[in-house]
Write an enzyme that holds these catalytic residues in place. Structure first.
Site, mmCIF file in Angstrom:
data_model
loop_
_atom_site.group_PDB
_atom_site.id
_atom_site.type_symbol
_atom_site.label_atom_id
_atom_site.label_comp_id
_atom_site.label_asym_id
_atom_site.label_seq_id
_atom_site.Cartn_x
_atom_site.Cartn_y
_atom_site.Cartn_z
ATOM 1 N N GLY A 1 0.546 11.815 0.048
ATOM 2 C CA GLY A 1 1.995 11.696 0.190
ATOM 3 C C GLY A 1 2.627 12.707 1.120
ATOM 4 O O GLY A 1 2.297 12.776 2.310
ATOM 5 N N GLU B 1 1.070 1.893 -12.724
ATOM 6 C CA GLU B 1 1.509 0.518 -12.542
ATOM 7 C C GLU B 1 1.049 -0.348 -13.713
ATOM 8 O O GLU B 1 0.168 0.043 -14.485
ATOM 9 C CB GLU B 1 0.943 -0.032 -11.232
ATOM 10 C CG GLU B 1 1.407 0.828 -10.067
ATOM 11 C CD GLU B 1 1.203 0.150 -8.725
ATOM 12 O OE1 GLU B 1 1.334 -1.084 -8.654
ATOM 13 O OE2 GLU B 1 0.916 0.861 -7.756
ATOM 14 N N ASP C 1 -8.232 4.170 -5.325
ATOM 15 C CA ASP C 1 -7.243 4.807 -4.454
ATOM 16 C C ASP C 1 -7.751 6.170 -3.981
ATOM 17 O O ASP C 1 -7.677 6.501 -2.787
ATOM 18 C CB ASP C 1 -5.928 4.961 -5.240
ATOM 19 C CG ASP C 1 -4.889 5.748 -4.474
ATOM 20 O OD1 ASP C 1 -4.238 5.158 -3.593
ATOM 21 O OD2 ASP C 1 -4.740 6.960 -4.741
ATOM 22 N N LYS D 1 -8.863 7.583 -0.027
ATOM 23 C CA LYS D 1 -8.433 8.849 0.567
ATOM 24 C C LYS D 1 -9.628 9.735 0.898
ATOM 25 O O LYS D 1 -9.630 10.440 1.912
ATOM 26 C CB LYS D 1 -7.452 9.547 -0.379
ATOM 27 C CG LYS D 1 -6.120 8.772 -0.464
ATOM 28 C CD LYS D 1 -5.315 9.123 -1.705
ATOM 29 C CE LYS D 1 -4.006 8.336 -1.736
ATOM 30 N NZ LYS D 1 -3.296 8.480 -3.033
ATOM 31 N N GLY E 1 5.660 8.608 -4.255
ATOM 32 C CA GLY E 1 7.108 8.509 -4.389
ATOM 33 C C GLY E 1 7.739 8.179 -3.049
ATOM 34 O O GLY E 1 7.191 8.504 -1.985
#
Lengths: 445, 445
Positions: free
Chosen positions: B143, B199, B210, B214, B315
């Site tokens: 992020g 989720e 996920d 990365k 976010g």
């Protein structure tokens, strides 16, 4: 003829690299250029060819990584021959003159020189602009920690609000030692000097000048404006006592020397602040657990929220790592065109004086032990609009010379600096307050 | 005619910007472009002119920052008109096709799409190369935290040895909640879902997919080689029990889902490893105190030493901050020439299989409570060359169905993964071991 297998980079063009200075950082830079030459060539698309290392004494042995044949005492001639100049000599002159000369002759430059950048970044930026070359300086702030590039590039689309940095390893080592051993400043400094964490003349570190130079660089980048070393309010750690550290610990806080740069938006005019002082921060703040000589920089931005960057802020190899990242960037531009970020000072924001700022304070006083003293002190603070948050009083052991004394530790809510200065003036002129032992700000809450 | 004061950026050229996707990240990107337009223009030297926002449903209200007139359901037409394309729609297709089309039409692209990069970075890099445009993707990893730029640029002159990352906020939130409340995985997941940290279908997070995407991106950048999602060994956190967390705490350790990428130099051939699994790390490790949904990436490099980067990993606003940093970089290249870093895969290193790696392990077993059991287990481990570091045994409450059982927790010294697999096979086939309850690796020591 001996047949050798050509290494892949033999086919690549060469970039002529000059290094100014062969101290701890310089020798590590040279080691990396030599040992990782093949990798660097592949990453850049060109070989780095070391054409000379400028030193003051070309006879001195510089260790196994520095080829003595490359040493020269004529830096000016050297930089005129280079495509890339790496300045790790430090000091204002001759470093500035040599960097300007290098750029005038078409070289891109990489420097670790925070003092020079804090004093005169403008003339360096202008030269880079005029001659279409790069100037990079990641190593000037917080050693190995990538902070210059994140602030000026990664956060370029965001709005930085505040940066709190522990950017001087020497003072962090001393404060950490004081906190963990209970030692006073002088003893902790002496032990830091013995272990090589502090220099024989520790002034630049313990008086906060080094941290102030870094604050000026960070403020300029974060707020797109010019903040010079003279704009930075600077207090060192020499007055921090073992009592202060113990009092902070009782309150769940830790004392750190912070470089703080901040955007101030209170009313009509936007301003910036840049300051360095020892401050109490909560033990729960990410900066509180930064131990020994480590550095860390805490950034608050409008969209990104809170970020922290942590690592080694000094030392030959860590600083050389930051220098070499810049060298690769500048070298890539030589190969494939383009230039790195230029000075961004469009915001042109005024710098707020420390008097105009609001902080929470910790004030430690020695007072007469008699009825009404607390009320008098509270009254003085109140008259200046300063609201008390906590108060801690304890009697001091009486002796013949000093009977009836007490210690009072007060924390305030956020108050104007000028109001606190005025209140302290009042304390100085009353017989009730025998001494003002400490005035420290509280940050990070 | 109404006279208006022209803002300074009116004189600047315009860059046509298309946004693909108007979810949480997309709307924040649009907000920043709109609200900080003047600042961005000054930093770039050009205005960002938003020409369209591609969505699936152009009728849906996208909040106060998104001008409904800009919404379009024809992304392909949109990207052909753009100088800069920001892809925040996610998923493999149509994102990949649109990015390729954008680059083919001369646009630079910024993407936050870790799944796409992990699956097919190569075709994106090739298109950027072929068409001389930029591709940036800071937001794809962790992020708001600048990590892509530091690894590929700041550390480009160093030699990265290992990266340990907490790069999935959902799983960190769940593990942190389990540790602080004693809850089991299912309860902690349910509460994370209620609070919006997980989720409705949490598979991609809790199974580690996920984090694996990365890891593939970080490994490729850190080691200058290609590591795809298929090269990443991946274990999620669904099997982590409240007992494991309690056992870790007893040992002064914390369980975190780590993305680990590592350079392996043991013998003749250099290799890389990329893996994701829940691991025990010492409470004193900087990653251990990363709480809630925060992310942090710990990097070890030859010269820089240890670095840590910390912040919000997900976010809308934090991710948009990272996207916008990339947008400014790509836009600056449009204005002043040059291109950003390209793919660097010259090292072309083989990927080590998990079986070839050596780790310290924590193994939790339920065994028959009878004399000689410990000796038998120790003997099995020893036969496979696994050396025990600590052992913890406790009787389990007996009931009618299961009399005479004990729990054994073992930590090992570093041992070959394949040896541990073989030892576990032996445990499975003996009547002494009633169940293998957990096998977790120990990292960061």
């Amino acid at each position: 003829m001996v047949s050798t297998t050509p290494s892949p980079s033999d086919q690549l063009p060469a970039l002529r690299v000059a290094v100014l200075g062969a101290g701890t950082v310089g020798t590590e830079v040279i080691r990396l250029i030599t040992q990782q030459g093949e990798d660097l060539a592949q990453r850049i698309g060109a070989r780095l060819e070391l054409i000379g290392v400028a030193v003051r004494d070309a006879e001195r042995d510089r260790g196994p990584h520095v080829d003595a044949a490359l040493l020269t005492t004529e830096p000016s001639a050297l930089v005129r021959e280079a495509d890339l100049v790496i300045e790790v000599m430090g000091g204002i002159e001759p470093a500035r003159g040599l960097l300007l000369e290098a750029m005038a002759h078409g070289a891109s430059v990489v420097t670790a020189n925070k003092a020079l950048l804090a004093q005169d970044a403008a003339s360096l930026y202008e030269a880079a602009d005029e001659h279409g070359v790069d100037i990079y300086f990641e190593a000037a702030v917080a050693g190995a920690i990538p902070i210059v590039r994140p602030v000026r590039e990664s956060l370029a689309g965001d709005r930085v609000q505040r940066v709190l940095g522990i950017v001087n390893g020497t003072t962090n080592y001393i404060l950490d030692a004081m906190a963990s051993t209970g030692a006073g400043f002088d003893d902790a400094l002496a032990s830091a000097q013995e272990l090589g964490y502090a220099e024989a003349d520790p002034t630049a570190d313990v008086e906060g000048h080094d941290a102030a130079a870094k604050a000026s660089i960070l403020a300029s980048l974060a707020f797109h404006t010019r903040v010079g070393i003279g704009d930075v309010h600077c207090e060192g750690i020499t007055a921090v006592s073992a009592q202060d550290i113990a009092a902070a610990a009782r309150m769940g806080r830790t004392i750190k020397l912070l470089s703080i740069v901040e955007r101030i938006e209170d009313g009509t005019e936007e301003r910036v602040s840049a300051r360095v002082y020892p401050a109490l921060i909560p033990d729960s703040h990410p900066l509180a657990s930064v131990a020994e000589a480590y550095n860390a920089v805490f950034v608050e931005a409008e969209a990104a929220g809170s970020l922290m960057f942590y690592g080694q802020g000094a030392g030959g190899a860590p600083t050389a790592s930051a220098v070499m990242g810049d060298v690769v960037s500048a070298a890539r531009h030589r190969v494939s065109g383009g230039v790195g970020p230029r000075e961004s000072n469009y915001a042109d924001l005024p710098v707020a004086s420390i008097d105009e700022l609001r902080s929470a304070f910790y004030v430690s006083l020695t007072v007469q032990d008699r009825p009404g003293v607390l009320a008098e002190i509270a009254g003085t603070l109140s008259r200046h609009g300063i609201s008390i948050s906590t108060i801690h009083q304890e009697l001091l052991a009486a002796d013949e010379d000093a009977p009836g004394r007490a210690h009072i530790g007060i924390t305030s809510h956020r108050a104007l600096e000028s109001a606190m200065t005025a209140a302290l003036d009042d304390f100085s002129s009353t017989s009730t307050v025998l001494s003002i032992d400490s005035v420290l700000r509280i940050e990070g809450e």
